[in-house]
Design a protein around this motif. Structure first.
Motif, PDB file in Angstrom:
ATOM      1  N   ASN A 182      51.845   8.558  -0.009  1.00 62.39           N
ATOM      2  CA  ASN A 182      53.107   8.645  -0.752  1.00 62.39           C
ATOM      3  C   ASN A 182      52.953   8.340  -2.225  1.00 62.39           C
ATOM      4  O   ASN A 182      53.951   8.252  -2.958  1.00 62.39           O
ATOM      5  CB  ASN A 182      54.141   7.713  -0.130  1.00 62.39           C
ATOM      6  CG  ASN A 182      53.674   6.253  -0.126  1.00 62.39           C
ATOM      7  OD1 ASN A 182      52.674   5.916  -0.762  1.00 62.39           O
ATOM      8  ND2 ASN A 182      54.406   5.403   0.585  1.00 62.39           N
ATOM      9  N   GLY A 183      51.710   8.167  -2.678  1.00 66.12           N
ATOM     10  CA  GLY A 183      51.469   7.885  -4.083  1.00 66.12           C
ATOM     11  C   GLY A 183      51.453   6.415  -4.426  1.00 66.12           C
ATOM     12  O   GLY A 183      51.123   6.051  -5.562  1.00 66.12           O
ATOM     13  N   GLY A 184      51.814   5.581  -3.472  1.00 65.10           N
ATOM     14  CA  GLY A 184      51.779   4.142  -3.712  1.00 65.10           C
ATOM     15  C   GLY A 184      50.364   3.599  -3.706  1.00 65.10           C
ATOM     16  O   GLY A 184      49.421   4.245  -3.242  1.00 65.10           O
ATOM     17  N   SER A 185      50.225   2.377  -4.202  1.00 64.03           N
ATOM     18  CA  SER A 185      48.908   1.752  -4.284  1.00 64.03           C
ATOM     19  C   SER A 185      48.743   0.730  -3.160  1.00 64.03           C
ATOM     20  O   SER A 185      49.658  -0.031  -2.851  1.00 64.03           O
ATOM     21  CB  SER A 185      48.721   1.057  -5.632  1.00 64.03           C
ATOM     22  OG  SER A 185      47.491   0.345  -5.668  1.00 64.03           O
ATOM     23  N   ALA A 186      47.581   0.744  -2.549  1.00 66.41           N
ATOM     24  CA  ALA A 186      47.248  -0.245  -1.524  1.00 66.41           C
ATOM     25  C   ALA A 186      46.338  -1.322  -2.076  1.00 66.41           C
ATOM     26  O   ALA A 186      45.777  -2.119  -1.328  1.00 66.41           O
ATOM     27  CB  ALA A 186      46.579   0.443  -0.332  1.00 66.41           C
ATOM     28  N   GLY A 187      46.202  -1.354  -3.397  1.00 67.05           N
ATOM     29  CA  GLY A 187      45.292  -2.308  -4.021  1.00 67.05           C
ATOM     30  C   GLY A 187      43.883  -1.742  -4.081  1.00 67.05           C
ATOM     31  O   GLY A 187      43.677  -0.532  -4.040  1.00 67.05           O
ATOM     32  N   GLY A 188      42.936  -2.592  -4.169  1.00 67.84           N
ATOM     33  CA  GLY A 188      41.554  -2.155  -4.272  1.00 67.84           C
ATOM     34  C   GLY A 188      40.685  -2.762  -3.193  1.00 67.84           C
ATOM     35  O   GLY A 188      40.957  -3.852  -2.672  1.00 67.84           O
ATOM     36  N   LEU A 189      39.650  -2.061  -2.814  1.00 64.90           N
ATOM     37  CA  LEU A 189      38.670  -2.605  -1.880  1.00 64.90           C
ATOM     38  C   LEU A 189      37.879  -3.721  -2.557  1.00 64.90           C
ATOM     39  O   LEU A 189      37.596  -3.656  -3.756  1.00 64.90           O
ATOM     40  CB  LEU A 189      37.698  -1.508  -1.439  1.00 64.90           C
ATOM     41  CG  LEU A 189      38.245  -0.383  -0.569  1.00 64.90           C
ATOM     42  CD1 LEU A 189      37.234   0.765  -0.536  1.00 64.90           C
ATOM     43  CD2 LEU A 189      38.512  -0.884   0.837  1.00 64.90           C
ATOM     44  N   TRP A 190      37.552  -4.754  -1.784  1.00 64.57           N
ATOM     45  CA  TRP A 190      36.653  -5.769  -2.337  1.00 64.57           C
ATOM     46  C   TRP A 190      35.240  -5.208  -2.271  1.00 64.57           C
ATOM     47  O   TRP A 190      34.717  -4.890  -1.207  1.00 64.57           O
ATOM     48  CB  TRP A 190      36.727  -7.062  -1.536  1.00 64.57           C
ATOM     49  CG  TRP A 190      35.971  -8.190  -2.189  1.00 64.57           C
ATOM     50  CD1 TRP A 190      36.459  -9.085  -3.092  1.00 64.57           C
ATOM     51  CD2 TRP A 190      34.581  -8.516  -2.015  1.00 64.57           C
ATOM     52  NE1 TRP A 190      35.479  -9.959  -3.486  1.00 64.57           N
ATOM     53  CE2 TRP A 190      34.307  -9.636  -2.846  1.00 64.57           C
ATOM     54  CE3 TRP A 190      33.555  -7.987  -1.244  1.00 64.57           C
ATOM     55  CZ2 TRP A 190      33.054 -10.221  -2.915  1.00 64.57           C
ATOM     56  CZ3 TRP A 190      32.304  -8.560  -1.328  1.00 64.57           C
ATOM     57  CH2 TRP A 190      32.056  -9.670  -2.153  1.00 64.57           C
ATOM     58  N   ILE A 191      34.632  -5.079  -3.429  1.00 62.75           N
ATOM     59  CA  ILE A 191      33.253  -4.610  -3.528  1.00 62.75           C
ATOM     60  C   ILE A 191      32.457  -5.722  -4.190  1.00 62.75           C
ATOM     61  O   ILE A 191      32.776  -6.159  -5.298  1.00 62.75           O
ATOM     62  CB  ILE A 191      33.149  -3.308  -4.335  1.00 62.75           C
ATOM     63  CG1 ILE A 191      34.004  -2.214  -3.683  1.00 62.75           C
ATOM     64  CG2 ILE A 191      31.703  -2.851  -4.451  1.00 62.75           C
ATOM     65  CD1 ILE A 191      34.054  -0.924  -4.471  1.00 62.75           C
ATOM     66  N   GLY A 192      31.445  -6.194  -3.481  1.00 63.07           N
ATOM     67  CA  GLY A 192      30.647  -7.302  -3.979  1.00 63.07           C
ATOM     68  C   GLY A 192      29.341  -6.843  -4.582  1.00 63.07           C
ATOM     69  O   GLY A 192      28.804  -5.784  -4.251  1.00 63.07           O
ATOM     70  N   TYR A 193      28.818  -7.666  -5.483  1.00 61.98           N
ATOM     71  CA  TYR A 193      27.555  -7.366  -6.160  1.00 61.98           C
ATOM     72  C   TYR A 193      26.656  -8.596  -6.080  1.00 61.98           C
ATOM     73  O   TYR A 193      27.103  -9.729  -6.263  1.00 61.98           O
ATOM     74  CB  TYR A 193      27.813  -7.025  -7.629  1.00 61.98           C
ATOM     75  CG  TYR A 193      26.560  -6.920  -8.471  1.00 61.98           C
ATOM     76  CD1 TYR A 193      25.828  -5.735  -8.517  1.00 61.98           C
ATOM     77  CD2 TYR A 193      26.107  -8.006  -9.222  1.00 61.98           C
ATOM     78  CE1 TYR A 193      24.670  -5.637  -9.289  1.00 61.98           C
ATOM     79  CE2 TYR A 193      24.954  -7.921  -9.996  1.00 61.98           C
ATOM     80  CZ  TYR A 193      24.241  -6.736 -10.024  1.00 61.98           C
ATOM     81  OH  TYR A 193      23.105  -6.650 -10.777  1.00 61.98           O
TER      82      TYR A 193
END
Length: 284
Positions: A182-193
């Protein structure tokens, strides 16, 4: 003679352990995100052998202190080091599935001080509720609308909470931001380094446990100054394949088998010698 028995036996045990590691690599050659284990054979500490010589007679009839002459070094056996995962990136395979995500380790900048690129990982919640990491981006959407790993563990967002996508109709930007249908945001995935991926320990089912110090634990890409100018971390519709080299693995398996067989023949030769010593020499 018995020293040789122990040496040959240790060689058989070491080659058997190495063969188990290679077999596991071969069995996971088609497992997405699998990192092959590497091991080497190491010798036990050497022993320095000396020839002891009796002392010469002195003028008063006594004997002078004896001396020793070095003959050489002797190894007492070998052992197989514990398997350490190799975190080199495997080839990417396009699947077209929105739930398949691959991490782009090859696009990471090198640290000018260590000359290393480091490694990226996703975060997931284990069955016990603990934080675990994974390189396997073959995800799915559960009945509760949460993004799951292939074994049903919840994938975590930037707040270290399960990320909700509701359906497979979502898009993931290269920086890890998730946009819903629907175009909404679900936030971001946690990506670790981390620059120390060798501190990960495999737990099975594609999950990794951090065994290093808390100070060197994987950090979110947003908290790593080295990555401030990098935006390409994840690619949707692609899967990172196993980094197992089939040709090399098969070659090492054959060499390991020959090593085991050689030690076995040495052990059999010692056994025959002991049998002859017990049954024939004693008869004389």
């Amino acid at each position: 003679m018995f020293r040789g028995l122990y040496t040959a036996t240790s060689g058989m045990l070491a080659h058997n352990r190495k063969q188990q590691i290679l077999t596991n690599n071969l069995a996971n050659a088609n497992t997405p995100g699998f990192k092959q284990d590497q091991t080497v054979l190491r010798a036990f500490p050497d022993q320095l052998i000396h020839a002891m010589e009796s002392g010469k007679f002195a003028s008063n009839g006594g004997r002078m202190p004896g001396s020793s002459t070095p003959i050489g070094q002797l190894n007492t056996g070998v052992y197989s080091q514990e398997g350490i995962p190799s975190f080199s990136q495997g080839p990417l395979k396009e699947t077209g599935n929105s739930t398949d995500l691959s991490l782009m380790d090859e696009l990471l900048p090198e640290n000018p001080q260590s000359q290393q690129k480091g490694s990226l990982v996703f975060a997931a919640e284990s069955d016990s509720g603990q934080i675990r990491y994974t390189k396997n981006g073959q995800f799915s959407v559960g009945e509760d609308g949460l993004l799951k790993t292939s074994d049903g563990n919840s994938v975590l967002n930037q707040n270290m909470e399960p990320i909700r996508v509701d359906s497979t109709n979502f898009t993931v930007a290269e920086n890890g931001q998730v946009t819903l249908q629907n175009g909404g945001s679900a936030g971001g995935l946690w990506i670790g380094y981390t620059e120390n991926p060798e501190q990960f320990v495999k737990e099975g089912h594609g999950l990794l446990r951090w065994e290093g110090t808390p100070q060197t634990a994987p950090q979110s890409i947003e908290d790593v100054p080295l990555l401030n100018n990098t935006n390409s971390f994840v690619k949707q519709g692609f899967l990172e394949q196993s980094n197992v080299d089939l040709t090399q693995t098969m070659t090492e398996m054959m060499a390991t088998y020959r090593g085991f067989e050689t030690n076995q023949k040495v052990l059999q030769a010692y056994d025959r010698s002991m049998e002859k010593a017990a049954n024939e020499i004693g008869r004389v």
